[in-house]
Design an enzyme around this catalytic site. Structure first.
Site, PDB file in Angstrom:
ATOM      1  N   CYS A  71       0.848  -1.189   0.000  1.00 48.25           N
ATOM      2  CA  CYS A  71       0.000   0.000   0.000  1.00 48.25           C
ATOM      3  C   CYS A  71       0.888   1.245   0.000  1.00 48.25           C
ATOM      4  CB  CYS A  71      -0.897   0.025   1.231  1.00 48.25           C
ATOM      5  SG  CYS A  71      -1.994  -1.393   1.320  1.00 48.25           S
ATOM      6  N   GLN A  72       0.374   2.330  -0.589  1.00 51.36           N
ATOM      7  CA  GLN A  72       1.168   3.562  -0.645  1.00 51.36           C
ATOM      8  C   GLN A  72       1.180   4.289   0.686  1.00 51.36           C
ATOM      9  OE1 GLN A  72      -0.099   5.909  -4.019  1.00 51.36           O
ATOM     10  NE2 GLN A  72       1.767   5.313  -5.056  1.00 51.36           N
TER      11      GLN A  72
END
Ligand SMILES: Cc1ncc(COP(=O)(O)O)c(C=O)c1O
Lengths: 141, 404
Positions: free
Chosen positions: A52-53
């Site tokens: 995930c960013q």
């Protein structure tokens, strides 16, 4: 326990009532604020979802044969996305979670707004939710 | 003064809607846009000239070879290298740096030291770390201050007879800082160390004279200066490049091949094995011509104005913090808004049609310094306008309201 498909339909209906992106995003932010938050003691690296960013922590507990998920993220839109997923996946039995289809995500138009990297993050979250179900089953067997 | 309206006609990509909104392209530090003249040169090449270079002696091959070698000469003049063969064509800055770090594998020992700065792009850190691991050389890191300036006093302390190589960026992609490369080069040369300047963000903003600055190695990526992706150069002084082992073997880079002994070709071929990105190189030539026509002075003046104006507007926004406030900086602004994740801001700006970069910008040590996971980064090019900044500021304010 409400049927997972019924919840998904409910979410799709909610999202289809918006005719512009800003309202849809504002709703996601609202959902993000209502996310069942993870107990700070579980907010540890071990519970971070890879891919995930923004940071996403996920935890689950079993209650009466059902999985209860809690989570957190440092980005509010991400919290909105997990809130939607948790609404579908939480308070269900492991078998239903493992078999759950997730095409409702396409129907709410979320993916159109996600870059491939973020779409990957979304897939990682779903995978992680299902992994918890698998683990809980192997434990109880 | 630039006539931006006319210039923008060369960039049809800018004239479109994304997510239903007028596109505002503020991600130029990642990749700049490509004008028609450059795109046309690629199309023309494939339509009229395409064939392999340095090999055939038929008409097309000769034309392609001439066009390719003409770009080398053009870059040699543009950057004022002593010789054309000091310009090596590569796939870009990353490859250029790796050619140097691989080439030094046999030249360093565990008694040697290498210097790098804290504000480098990962492509000017990781290959250097790998070189140090291979050779046992010690790696020293020049720290920076909270304005985003390198602390030169610390650099001075590292410099010694043991120092063999120094890796520093001309301009930081995360903070916009223009580094004092002359000082670093002169200091390094006093002890006989060689310096690689990562010019990925430099060449698009400044006129650079390789000889005047006494530069040992310089790297350029075409896609950051109106050229195509996958093309760039490594510049190196002839006598230095001659000492380095080639990084890859293959066709084109040899003198003679036999199973007893293969000898390598002369510069530049020694470092250009295989069929290169011929169309890319030719388009790179068109890009240099395009930028040269507009004039780097004009470009710099316009970008400076945008930088000043935007910085001022951003500072009016409550809770907004800018990272990188060096006196000498290019039109790159990294920022965060208190209580809001850069990912959320970037996502909403995208919905408003504003293209920005979010994240750590391949410079995690910089993010660690500021103890943040990332920033929103705006970066301008000469085709951007104040009107676009106004629209961006409006979108940003709206996004902040939505997120707070
Ligand atoms: C300062 C700096 N160095 C190196 C690079 C890497 O360039 P490339 O990806 O073109 O090899 C970049 C590009 O993002 C950069 O900004």
């Amino acid at each position: 326990m409400t049927d997972m498909l019924a919840i998904q339909d409910e979410i799709v209906a909610e999202f289809s009532s918006f005719d512009n992106w800003a309202d849809r995003y504002e709703y996601m932010i609202e959902l993000g604020k209502s996310l069942p938050l993870i107990d700070p003691k579980y907010k540890v690296d071990n519970n971070l979802i890879k891919g995930c960013q923004s940071n996403v922590w996920l935890h689950s507990e079993t209650n009466d044969g059902k999985l209860i998920f809690t989570a957190d993220s440092d980005a509010i839109l991400t919290k909105g996305i997990i809130a939607i997923l948790i609404r579908v996946f939480s308070n269900q039995d492991p078998d239903s979670i493992m078999e759950a289809k997730t095409d409702f995500i396409d129907k709410i138009g979320l993916k159109n707004h996600l870059s491939p990297i973020r779409a990957n993050g979304l897939l990682s979250m779903i995978k992680e939710l299902k992994m918890y179900a698998v683990k809980s089953k192997t434990r109880s067997n | 003064m630039l006539d931006i309206n006319t210039i923008r006609k060369d960039f049809p990509i800018l004239d479109q809607k994304v997510n239903g909104q007028k596109l505002i392209y503020f991600d130029n530090a990642a990749t700049s846009q490509t004008p028609n003249q450059v795109v046309d040169s690629i199309v023309d090449y494939y339509k009229r000239t395409n064939s392999n270079i340095h090999r055939g002696n038929h008409k097309l091959s000769i034309q392609a070879t001439t066009a390719y070698e003409d770009v080398r000469k053009k870059l040699h003049k543009y950057f004022n290298s002593r010789l054309p063969q000091e310009i090596i064509f590569t796939s870009g800055t990353t490859q250029s740096i790796n050619i140097i770090t691989l080439g030094y594998t046999d030249l360093l020992t565990s008694k040697d030291e290498v210097i790098v700065s804290e504000m480098e792009h990962h492509s000017n850190i990781v290959p250097v770390q790998m070189l140090c691991e291979r050779t046992g050389a010690k790696l020293n890191v020049i720290p920076m201050d909270n304005q985003g300036n390198l602390i030169l006093k610390e650099f001075d302390k590292f410099i010694s007879e043991k120092t063999k190589l120094v890796f520093v960026s001309h301009v930081s992609n995360a903070l916009g800082t223009v580094n004092p490369i002359s000082y670093i080069i002169n200091k390094s040369h006093e002890v006989g160390a060689k310096v690689l300047i990562d010019g990925a963000q430099g060449a698009s903003h400044f006129e650079i004279d390789f000889q005047k600055l006494d530069i040992d190695y310089y790297t350029v990526s075409a896609h950051k200066m109106c050229g195509p992706t996958g093309t760039g150069i490594l510049y190196g002084k002839e006598e230095l490049l001659n000492k380095l082992s080639p990084w890859h073997g293959g066709g084109e880079m040899i003198d003679e091949v036999s199973f007893e002994k293969t000898t390598y070709g002369e510069l530049p071929h020694k470092f250009e094995p295989g069929t290169p990105n011929i169309a890319g190189v030719i388009a790179f030539g068109a890009a240099i011509e395009y930028m040269d026509n507009i004039g780097l002075d004009n470009i710099q003046a316009h970008e400076d104005e945008l930088l000043k104006y935007c910085t001022q507007e951003l500072k009016e926004i409550e809770g907004l913090k800018i990272y990188g406030e060096a006196k000498n900086k290019i039109a790159v602004i990294s920022f965060n808004v208190e209580g809001i994740h850069h990912y959320d801001l970037g996502s909403l700006l995208d919905q408003f049609g504003v293209a920005v970069r979010i994240g750590h910008h391949c410079a995690q040590p910089v993010m660690n310094y500021f103890k943040i996971p990332g920033t929103v980064r705006i970066s301008f090019s000469f085709y951007n306008t104040k009107e676009e900044i106004d629209l961006m500021i409006k979108a940003l304010k709206r996004a902040i309201t939505m997120l707070q």
